[in-house]
Design an enzyme around this catalytic site. Structure first.
Site, PDB file in Angstrom:
ATOM      1  N   GLU A   4       0.900  -1.301   0.157  1.00 37.41           N
ATOM      2  CA  GLU A   4       0.034   0.002   0.048  1.00 37.41           C
ATOM      3  C   GLU A   4       0.926   1.055   0.002  1.00 37.41           C
ATOM      4  O   GLU A   4       0.483   2.293  -0.471  1.00 37.41           O
ATOM      5  CB  GLU A   4      -0.811   0.119   1.254  1.00 37.41           C
ATOM      6  CG  GLU A   4      -2.100  -0.889   1.045  1.00 37.41           C
ATOM      7  CD  GLU A   4      -3.154  -0.516  -0.125  1.00 37.41           C
ATOM      8  OE1 GLU A   4      -3.564   0.729   0.092  1.00 37.41           O
ATOM      9  OE2 GLU A   4      -3.240  -1.331  -1.038  1.00 37.41           O
ATOM     10  N   TYR A  64      -4.222   4.504   5.996  1.00 39.81           N
ATOM     11  CA  TYR A  64      -3.427   3.623   6.268  1.00 39.81           C
ATOM     12  C   TYR A  64      -2.128   3.427   5.941  1.00 39.81           C
ATOM     13  O   TYR A  64      -1.237   3.364   6.393  1.00 39.81           O
ATOM     14  CB  TYR A  64      -4.095   2.137   5.983  1.00 39.81           C
ATOM     15  CG  TYR A  64      -3.462   0.896   5.963  1.00 39.81           C
ATOM     16  CD1 TYR A  64      -3.184   0.076   7.036  1.00 39.81           C
ATOM     17  CD2 TYR A  64      -2.749   0.363   4.834  1.00 39.81           C
ATOM     18  CE1 TYR A  64      -2.515  -0.911   7.256  1.00 39.81           C
ATOM     19  CE2 TYR A  64      -2.009  -0.699   4.895  1.00 39.81           C
ATOM     20  CZ  TYR A  64      -1.907  -1.438   6.039  1.00 39.81           C
ATOM     21  OH  TYR A  64      -1.236  -2.514   6.038  1.00 39.81           O
ATOM     22  N   LYS A 124       1.615   3.840   7.497  1.00 39.68           N
ATOM     23  CA  LYS A 124       2.577   2.794   7.244  1.00 39.68           C
ATOM     24  C   LYS A 124       3.832   3.486   6.673  1.00 39.68           C
ATOM     25  O   LYS A 124       4.897   2.901   6.947  1.00 39.68           O
ATOM     26  CB  LYS A 124       2.108   1.673   6.144  1.00 39.68           C
ATOM     27  CG  LYS A 124       1.279   0.612   6.862  1.00 39.68           C
ATOM     28  CD  LYS A 124       1.779  -0.282   7.839  1.00 39.68           C
ATOM     29  CE  LYS A 124       0.944  -1.405   8.447  1.00 39.68           C
ATOM     30  NZ  LYS A 124       1.897  -2.295   9.119  1.00 39.68           N
TER      31      LYS A 124
HETATM   32  N1  GDD Z   1     -12.292  -5.412   1.154  1.00 39.56           N
HETATM   33  C1  GDD Z   1     -12.835  -5.425   0.042  1.00 39.56           C
HETATM   34  N2  GDD Z   1     -14.275  -5.754   0.040  1.00 39.56           N
HETATM   35  N3  GDD Z   1     -12.165  -4.916  -0.927  1.00 39.56           N
HETATM   36  C2  GDD Z   1     -12.923  -4.980  -2.089  1.00 39.56           C
HETATM   37  C3  GDD Z   1     -14.193  -5.315  -2.123  1.00 39.56           C
HETATM   38  C4  GDD Z   1     -14.951  -5.455  -1.144  1.00 39.56           C
HETATM   39  O1  GDD Z   1     -16.222  -5.714  -1.254  1.00 39.56           O
HETATM   40  N4  GDD Z   1     -14.418  -5.217  -3.471  1.00 39.56           N
HETATM   41  C5  GDD Z   1     -13.661  -4.801  -4.455  1.00 39.56           C
HETATM   42  N5  GDD Z   1     -12.550  -4.624  -3.307  1.00 39.56           N
HETATM   43  C6  GDD Z   1     -11.109  -3.972  -3.809  1.00 39.56           C
HETATM   44  C7  GDD Z   1     -10.610  -3.013  -2.988  1.00 39.56           C
HETATM   45  O2  GDD Z   1     -11.080  -1.851  -3.336  1.00 39.56           O
HETATM   46  C8  GDD Z   1      -9.205  -3.263  -3.277  1.00 39.56           C
HETATM   47  O3  GDD Z   1      -8.543  -2.704  -4.536  1.00 39.56           O
HETATM   48  C9  GDD Z   1      -8.851  -4.767  -3.213  1.00 39.56           C
HETATM   49  O4  GDD Z   1     -10.231  -5.392  -3.581  1.00 39.56           O
HETATM   50  C10 GDD Z   1      -8.132  -5.427  -2.134  1.00 39.56           C
HETATM   51  O5  GDD Z   1      -8.771  -4.918  -1.150  1.00 39.56           O
HETATM   52  P1  GDD Z   1      -8.603  -5.933   0.369  1.00 39.56           P
HETATM   53  O6  GDD Z   1      -8.616  -7.133   0.296  1.00 39.56           O
HETATM   54  O7  GDD Z   1      -9.242  -5.154   1.303  1.00 39.56           O
HETATM   55  O8  GDD Z   1      -6.924  -5.563   0.549  1.00 39.56           O
HETATM   56  P2  GDD Z   1      -6.007  -4.249   0.212  1.00 39.56           P
HETATM   57  O9  GDD Z   1      -5.331  -4.692  -0.740  1.00 39.56           O
HETATM   58  O10 GDD Z   1      -6.837  -3.039   0.417  1.00 39.56           O
HETATM   59  O11 GDD Z   1      -5.248  -4.380   1.757  1.00 39.56           O
HETATM   60  C11 GDD Z   1      -4.544  -5.431   2.043  1.00 39.56           C
HETATM   61  O12 GDD Z   1      -3.337  -5.928   1.701  1.00 39.56           O
HETATM   62  C12 GDD Z   1      -2.176  -4.980   1.931  1.00 39.56           C
HETATM   63  C13 GDD Z   1      -1.006  -5.368   1.223  1.00 39.56           C
HETATM   64  O13 GDD Z   1      -0.384  -6.475   1.857  1.00 39.56           O
HETATM   65  C14 GDD Z   1      -4.566  -5.449   3.669  1.00 39.56           C
HETATM   66  O14 GDD Z   1      -4.475  -6.711   4.281  1.00 39.56           O
HETATM   67  C15 GDD Z   1      -3.478  -4.387   3.862  1.00 39.56           C
HETATM   68  O15 GDD Z   1      -3.365  -4.217   5.593  1.00 39.56           O
HETATM   69  C16 GDD Z   1      -2.202  -4.780   3.552  1.00 39.56           C
HETATM   70  O16 GDD Z   1      -1.217  -3.676   3.805  1.00 39.56           O
END
Ligand code: GDD
Length: 347
Positions: free
Chosen positions: A113, A135, A139
């Site tokens: 991120e 976030y 970080k």
């Molecule tokens: N959570 C979520 N829910 N995300 C969605 C959804 C939904 O319904 N629909 C689409 N997304 C998209 C988000 O907009 C984002 O682009 C992608 O899916 C991934 O979202 P997340 O799974 O919430 O993870 P993240 O990429 O934002 O963050 C995670 O990974 C990072 C890198 O390791 C988290 O675990 C962070 O804490 C971590 O730093």
């Protein structure tokens, strides 16, 4: 614990039990739990962090503590800054003030991120950062604080810039687990559809098991350094949906655009579901199983992440064992078992 470590963890106080994902460790028949201790603590509480580190006198600290949900950080930006940013500073200061700088090695869970609005494809340790959420900004503070303490006080402090890593234990509000959980509940008739946000976002997903091995390897080096940990492959959320349903023999077709896009069941291979012991799935051709809810859109999105782990491969000799398909298979199988039991107990 498999490596013979005595492990101390920190848990926050909650009015409900919140240790389900590690409870099985206490039930280990080999009594390995004797090497596992949990302390009440909070990264926003300096004196608490100092006391725990003083008591434990750790050789290695793995700081994965955070308000880790990117979307939620827009709702709780100050808390995210406090826990994720200043929380890291508190650990570093505790180690320094307790005179442990030559004993305690620190791993910081930095994140892809940090790259946010990516300045380069693929991203490496040299790619400039451009965080896109409270976030990510918190970080960023933590990342540079680790570098600064390393340089200023000669501490062993290292950043793992980890791309998304998943497993069956992933929290249910993160997109991968939300999808595997929804698909498996749907075949058992326990959920009708799933509402998602941006299906176009692309992520470089790996398996948490591989990534934890990389964290450990980083702390076994003679000198601290920062590493990108990634698979080097990227897929959209839409792809992840298709692959998840396909693992269950269900082919999804996407139609429509923007917030009107829908995922519709195109075909079902009943043999696949039979193998899971399901004769008659609660899902039919033509069902709309995926819809868009703009509530899941982020004010600023991270559209594309893809990491280049060449440095980790070379210096840490790190080679991931899982690919995306294996990860999805494991998550779906695990969630199918959870759904099967839920179906039985809901009757
Ligand atoms: N959570 C979520 N829910 N995300 C969605 C959804 C939904 O319904 N629909 C689409 N997304 C998209 C988000 O907009 C984002 O682009 C992608 O899916 C991934 O979202 P997340 O799974 O919430 O993870 P993240 O990429 O934002 O963050 C995670 O990974 C990072 C890198 O390791 C988290 O675990 C962070 O804490 C971590 O730093």
């Amino acid at each position: 614990m498999e490596k013979g470590y005595q492990v101390h963890g920190i848990k926050r106080k909650s009015s409900l039990f919140n240790t389900q994902r590690i409870d099985h460790i206490y039930q280990d028949p080999h009594e390995i739990h004797l090497n596992f201790h949990l302390h009440y603590g909070d990264l926003t509480d300096s004196s608490n962090i100092i006391r725990i580190i003083q008591e434990v006198q750790p050789d290695e600290i793995y700081n994965l503590g955070a308000m880790s949900h990117v979307k939620v950080s827009f709702d709780m930006p100050e808390y995210a800054a406090n826990a994720d940013g200043i929380g890291t500073l508190r650990i570093l200061e505790a180690v320094r003030l307790l005179g442990l700088t030559q004993k305690t090695k620190i791993y910081q869970a930095s994140t892809s991120e940090l790259f946010g609005l990516v300045q380069e494809i693929p991203q490496t340790e040299k790619t400039p950062f451009y965080p896109r959420s409270p976030y990510g900004v918190a970080k960023l503070f933590a990342y540079w604080t680790i570098v600064n303490y390393r340089e200023a006080y000669n501490m062993f402090a290292a950043n793992g810039i980890l791309f998304n890593h998943e497993s069956p234990r992933r929290g249910e509000t993160f997109v991968t687990r939300k999808i595997t959980r929804a698909a498996t509940l749907m075949v058992y008739g326990l959920q009708k559809k799933v509402f998602l946000g941006n299906l176009d976002a692309k992520r470089d997903w790996g398996h948490a098991k591989d990534y934890v091995e990389a964290m450990w390897k980083m702390l076994q080096l003679d000198n601290p350094d920062d590493f990108v940990i990634a698979t080097g492959h990227t897929h959209s959320i839409r792809d992840f949906c298709s692959k998840t349903f396909m693992k269950l023999g269900i082919e999804i077709e996407f139609s429509g655009n923007g917030i009107d896009e829908k995922g519709i069941v195109k075909s079902i291979d009943s043999k696949v579901l039979n193998n899971y012991g399901i004769d008659k799935p609660a899902i039919n051709i033509g069902d709309v199983v995926i819809e868009i809810d703009p509530a899941y859109f982020r004010p600023t999105e991270v559209d594309l992440l893809i990491g280049n782990p060449v440095k980790a491969k070379k210096i840490l000799n790190w080679v991931p064992k899982y690919n995306l398909e294996m990860l999805i298979n494991e998550m779906v199988d695990s969630d199918m078992e959870i759904a099967r039991i839920e179906k039985l107990t809901r009757k």
